[in-house]
Design a protein around this motif. Sequence first.
Motif, PDB file in Angstrom:
ATOM      1  N   UNK A   7     -12.514  10.049  -1.502  1.00 25.60           N
ATOM      2  CA  UNK A   7     -11.522  11.042  -1.904  1.00 25.60           C
ATOM      3  C   UNK A   7     -10.231  10.362  -2.360  1.00 25.60           C
ATOM      4  N   UNK A   8      -9.798   9.334  -1.617  1.00 27.39           N
ATOM      5  CA  UNK A   8      -8.604   8.613  -2.024  1.00 27.39           C
ATOM      6  C   UNK A   8      -8.815   7.881  -3.343  1.00 27.39           C
ATOM      7  N   UNK A   9     -10.013   7.301  -3.533  1.00 25.36           N
ATOM      8  CA  UNK A   9     -10.308   6.606  -4.783  1.00 25.36           C
ATOM      9  C   UNK A   9     -10.255   7.557  -5.966  1.00 25.36           C
ATOM     10  N   UNK A  10     -10.707   8.799  -5.771  1.00 22.85           N
ATOM     11  CA  UNK A  10     -10.702   9.781  -6.857  1.00 22.85           C
ATOM     12  C   UNK A  10      -9.285  10.186  -7.240  1.00 22.85           C
ATOM     13  N   UNK A  11      -8.342  10.011  -6.311  1.00 24.46           N
ATOM     14  CA  UNK A  11      -6.967  10.426  -6.567  1.00 24.46           C
ATOM     15  C   UNK A  11      -6.111   9.288  -7.144  1.00 24.46           C
ATOM     16  N   UNK A  12      -6.714   8.125  -7.380  1.00 22.57           N
ATOM     17  CA  UNK A  12      -5.944   7.016  -7.950  1.00 22.57           C
ATOM     18  C   UNK A  12      -5.365   7.416  -9.303  1.00 22.57           C
ATOM     19  N   UNK A  13      -4.120   7.047  -9.558  1.00 22.36           N
ATOM     20  CA  UNK A  13      -3.466   7.346 -10.826  1.00 22.36           C
ATOM     21  C   UNK A  13      -3.010   6.041 -11.462  1.00 22.36           C
ATOM     22  N   UNK A  42       9.436   1.753 -16.124  1.00 20.22           N
ATOM     23  CA  UNK A  42      10.802   1.400 -15.752  1.00 20.22           C
ATOM     24  C   UNK A  42      11.410   2.510 -14.897  1.00 20.22           C
ATOM     25  N   UNK A  43      11.976   2.104 -13.736  1.00 20.30           N
ATOM     26  CA  UNK A  43      12.680   3.050 -12.879  1.00 20.30           C
ATOM     27  C   UNK A  43      14.179   3.008 -13.126  1.00 20.30           C
ATOM     28  N   UNK A  44      14.723   1.835 -13.368  1.00 19.63           N
ATOM     29  CA  UNK A  44      16.109   1.671 -13.810  1.00 19.63           C
ATOM     30  C   UNK A  44      16.168   0.365 -14.579  1.00 19.63           C
ATOM     31  N   UNK A  45      17.360  -0.115 -14.860  1.00 21.02           N
ATOM     32  CA  UNK A  45      17.475  -1.267 -15.757  1.00 21.02           C
ATOM     33  C   UNK A  45      16.819  -2.531 -15.221  1.00 21.02           C
ATOM     34  N   UNK A  46      16.618  -2.636 -13.903  1.00 20.51           N
ATOM     35  CA  UNK A  46      16.080  -3.871 -13.331  1.00 20.51           C
ATOM     36  C   UNK A  46      14.811  -3.673 -12.514  1.00 20.51           C
ATOM     37  N   UNK A  47      14.362  -2.450 -12.313  1.00 21.55           N
ATOM     38  CA  UNK A  47      13.212  -2.217 -11.438  1.00 21.55           C
ATOM     39  C   UNK A  47      12.065  -1.579 -12.225  1.00 21.55           C
ATOM     40  N   UNK A  48      10.879  -2.175 -12.057  1.00 21.09           N
ATOM     41  CA  UNK A  48       9.686  -1.727 -12.764  1.00 21.09           C
ATOM     42  C   UNK A  48       8.547  -1.627 -11.750  1.00 21.09           C
ATOM     43  N   UNK A  49       7.640  -0.690 -11.980  1.00 22.62           N
ATOM     44  CA  UNK A  49       6.544  -0.523 -11.027  1.00 22.62           C
ATOM     45  C   UNK A  49       5.310   0.016 -11.729  1.00 22.62           C
ATOM     46  N   UNK A  50       4.162  -0.230 -11.113  1.00 23.20           N
ATOM     47  CA  UNK A  50       2.895   0.301 -11.601  1.00 23.20           C
ATOM     48  C   UNK A  50       1.920   0.374 -10.435  1.00 23.20           C
ATOM     49  N   UNK A  51       1.019   1.333 -10.499  1.00 20.98           N
ATOM     50  CA  UNK A  51      -0.026   1.462  -9.479  1.00 20.98           C
ATOM     51  C   UNK A  51      -1.246   0.671  -9.940  1.00 20.98           C
ATOM     52  N   UNK A  52      -1.747  -0.153  -9.043  1.00 27.80           N
ATOM     53  CA  UNK A  52      -2.822  -1.067  -9.402  1.00 27.80           C
ATOM     54  C   UNK A  52      -4.173  -0.365  -9.372  1.00 27.80           C
ATOM     55  N   UNK A  53      -5.077  -0.779 -10.237  1.00 26.50           N
ATOM     56  CA  UNK A  53      -6.461  -0.311 -10.123  1.00 26.50           C
ATOM     57  C   UNK A  53      -7.128  -0.936  -8.902  1.00 26.50           C
ATOM     58  N   UNK A  88      -5.695  -6.203   0.685  1.00 27.70           N
ATOM     59  CA  UNK A  88      -7.011  -5.574   0.592  1.00 27.70           C
ATOM     60  C   UNK A  88      -6.932  -4.186   1.230  1.00 27.70           C
ATOM     61  N   UNK A  89      -7.451  -3.197   0.523  1.00 33.38           N
ATOM     62  CA  UNK A  89      -7.413  -1.819   1.011  1.00 33.38           C
ATOM     63  C   UNK A  89      -8.817  -1.276   1.184  1.00 33.38           C
ATOM     64  N   UNK A  90      -9.024  -0.538   2.246  1.00 32.73           N
ATOM     65  CA  UNK A  90     -10.254   0.219   2.432  1.00 32.73           C
ATOM     66  C   UNK A  90      -9.896   1.696   2.269  1.00 32.73           C
ATOM     67  N   UNK A  91     -10.398   2.293   1.197  1.00 32.45           N
ATOM     68  CA  UNK A  91     -10.041   3.680   0.897  1.00 32.45           C
ATOM     69  C   UNK A  91     -11.306   4.527   0.873  1.00 32.45           C
ATOM     70  N   UNK A  92     -11.130   5.791   1.155  1.00 33.96           N
ATOM     71  CA  UNK A  92     -12.244   6.729   1.110  1.00 33.96           C
ATOM     72  C   UNK A  92     -12.537   7.118  -0.334  1.00 33.96           C
ATOM     73  N   UNK A 122       0.834  -1.213   0.000  1.00 34.10           N
ATOM     74  CA  UNK A 122       0.000   0.000   0.000  1.00 34.10           C
ATOM     75  C   UNK A 122       0.864   1.256   0.000  1.00 34.10           C
ATOM     76  N   UNK A 123       0.407   2.253  -0.734  1.00 30.56           N
ATOM     77  CA  UNK A 123       1.104   3.543  -0.767  1.00 30.56           C
ATOM     78  C   UNK A 123       0.113   4.635  -1.132  1.00 30.56           C
ATOM     79  N   UNK A 124      -0.171   5.517  -0.199  1.00 38.13           N
ATOM     80  CA  UNK A 124      -1.073   6.652  -0.428  1.00 38.13           C
ATOM     81  C   UNK A 124      -2.446   6.204  -0.936  1.00 38.13           C
ATOM     82  N   UNK A 125      -3.020   5.199  -0.273  1.00 38.24           N
ATOM     83  CA  UNK A 125      -4.343   4.742  -0.641  1.00 38.24           C
ATOM     84  C   UNK A 125      -4.416   3.932  -1.912  1.00 38.24           C
ATOM     85  N   UNK A 126      -3.280   3.490  -2.411  1.00 40.34           N
ATOM     86  CA  UNK A 126      -3.238   2.688  -3.628  1.00 40.34           C
ATOM     87  C   UNK A 126      -2.151   1.634  -3.470  1.00 40.34           C
TER      88      UNK A 126
END
Length: 549
Positions: A334-340, A286-297, A328-332, A229-233
């Motif tokens: 407002x937090x759901x609206x800020x998902x990217x 891609x963050x560097x040659x070996x690290x990749x990330x994405x924010x989940x829906x 499992x996350x419980x988000x408000x 979890x990170x900032x409601x996502x």
Amino acid sequence: MKRLPYFLLVFVFLTRSFVATAHIGSAGVIVQKQVGKYQLLVSVQPPDVVPGTAKVTVFVEKGNPTSIQGRTVYFFAGDEGAPEADPLTPVGANQFEGAIWLMESGSTSIQLTINGPDGPVNVVVPLLATSTATREMPAGTGAGLAVMGLLLLVMMITIIGASNADGVLAPNVPGGKTTQRRRLIGMGVGGVFLILVLTGGRMWWNSWADNYRTYQLYKAPPLISSAKPENGQVLLTMQPDTTGFAGNRRRRRDFNLMVLDHGKLMHTFMVRLPGLDAFAHLHPTRRDSLHFETRLPNLPGGKYLLFTDVVYRSGYAETLTDTVDIPSLKVSAQQAALRTIDPDDSYLLTEPMGSKQESAGPLTLDSDMAACGKPGASTRLADGSTMIWTDKPSPVLDAGQLYTLKFAVADPAGKATKLEPYLGMSGHAAILRSDGSVYIHLHPVGTYSMASEAMLVKRIADTARTVPQLNGARFRDSIDTYLARLKTQPASELYAALTPEMTGMNHTQTTNNMVTFPYAFPKAGNYRIWVQVKRNGKVLTGAFDTQVR
């Protein structure tokens, strides 16, 4: 699914998925495309041991070719280092078959030349030439060889004993006890020597077999994934495991040399266990040659299968796999609206496998939709439209049979609705067997990567005998710069930028509401198919279940 214990399902996935090629459990390559005035359906079944022969079958759906030839072109050897083409044999009306040798492992293509009154054209079929299996000697053959080997051993020991005794006697001189003793000594020494030779040979053979299993047998690099979890996502991070790369040249990868496929560096598919009821198609950054990330829906928590498709500069395509626990996350609100998330990312929550309804309800279709084919299973999409699996030949499909899977979309009023390009194509599909042992990312042109085809076509056009070595960091930076520029472009310009990669994308329909995928299910079992299209600027996903015998 109810009878299969959950832990066993995960174990089966972990033990099976890593011994596959670019797609999990589907080694063959299928190509369906318009080339010049010819409409072709090509099936290539590569050998599971290299060197070996690939079985090539070409169905000519439109056109009248007089001959077809095929040859292997390796990326690192290019056109100049390719062998002469072999002719394919006509078998029936508008069908050609042949066997083409693959002598080396690595990124490969089979170049087909079609000759006929409509002119000569070339088709390049990307292929991953690699050993994926070991051969076991048949029991009868082994027994026969063992008997003959034992006979040869006895004969050799006898010959050595005779040469040490009778061979040193003068003609017509009878042998005595000394001769008998020399014979036994010779046989004993010869027997020990031969046993040492056989033991050394067996050790050499076992060492060679271990080397084959360790260095030549294909195994995708393991993927280390985590979701926190990170900032409601939830942030998904992935890192290829490079352990052992230094001592294993064949399994070494330079992840700096990854190229874009459909305008994305990675295509990651996530499916929740055990019911396959949650699905996501994501594009990590891609963050560097070996690290990749994405924010989940907004995915529900649980254990997920993770499949990540990547393509390298050589055209080498493979799928990296892992399992990951999503919290499992419980988000408000407002937090759901800020998902990217990436605007091309998509997900679907639906019924577990085995409980999904075959139909979305009574269908009311207009005449245009009726012309699309016989309606079959249907599912309701997120915007109220309906996706229909048309022309399904039977409720239960056959393994190994080549099918054209057809899906049409009707708006809420039952009228054919226009579909928009999604990642440069009319649609995408993902197919997964219930135990995770078969996975594939499908396109309307077939089962291969567009980026692989583009890289290999460029290599054939290059007259250089060798491929220049690139600076990995510079190559990575150039790809990242281009990708950042693509993300700022509107959809129309993005499609124009991606179109040159999509060679052969001629799938014109009477009404632009249908997407088709050629595929042959590799083995029996229960499968789920996710079909993705784009309508009114929104990515829509439909799920269908089918049984294969």
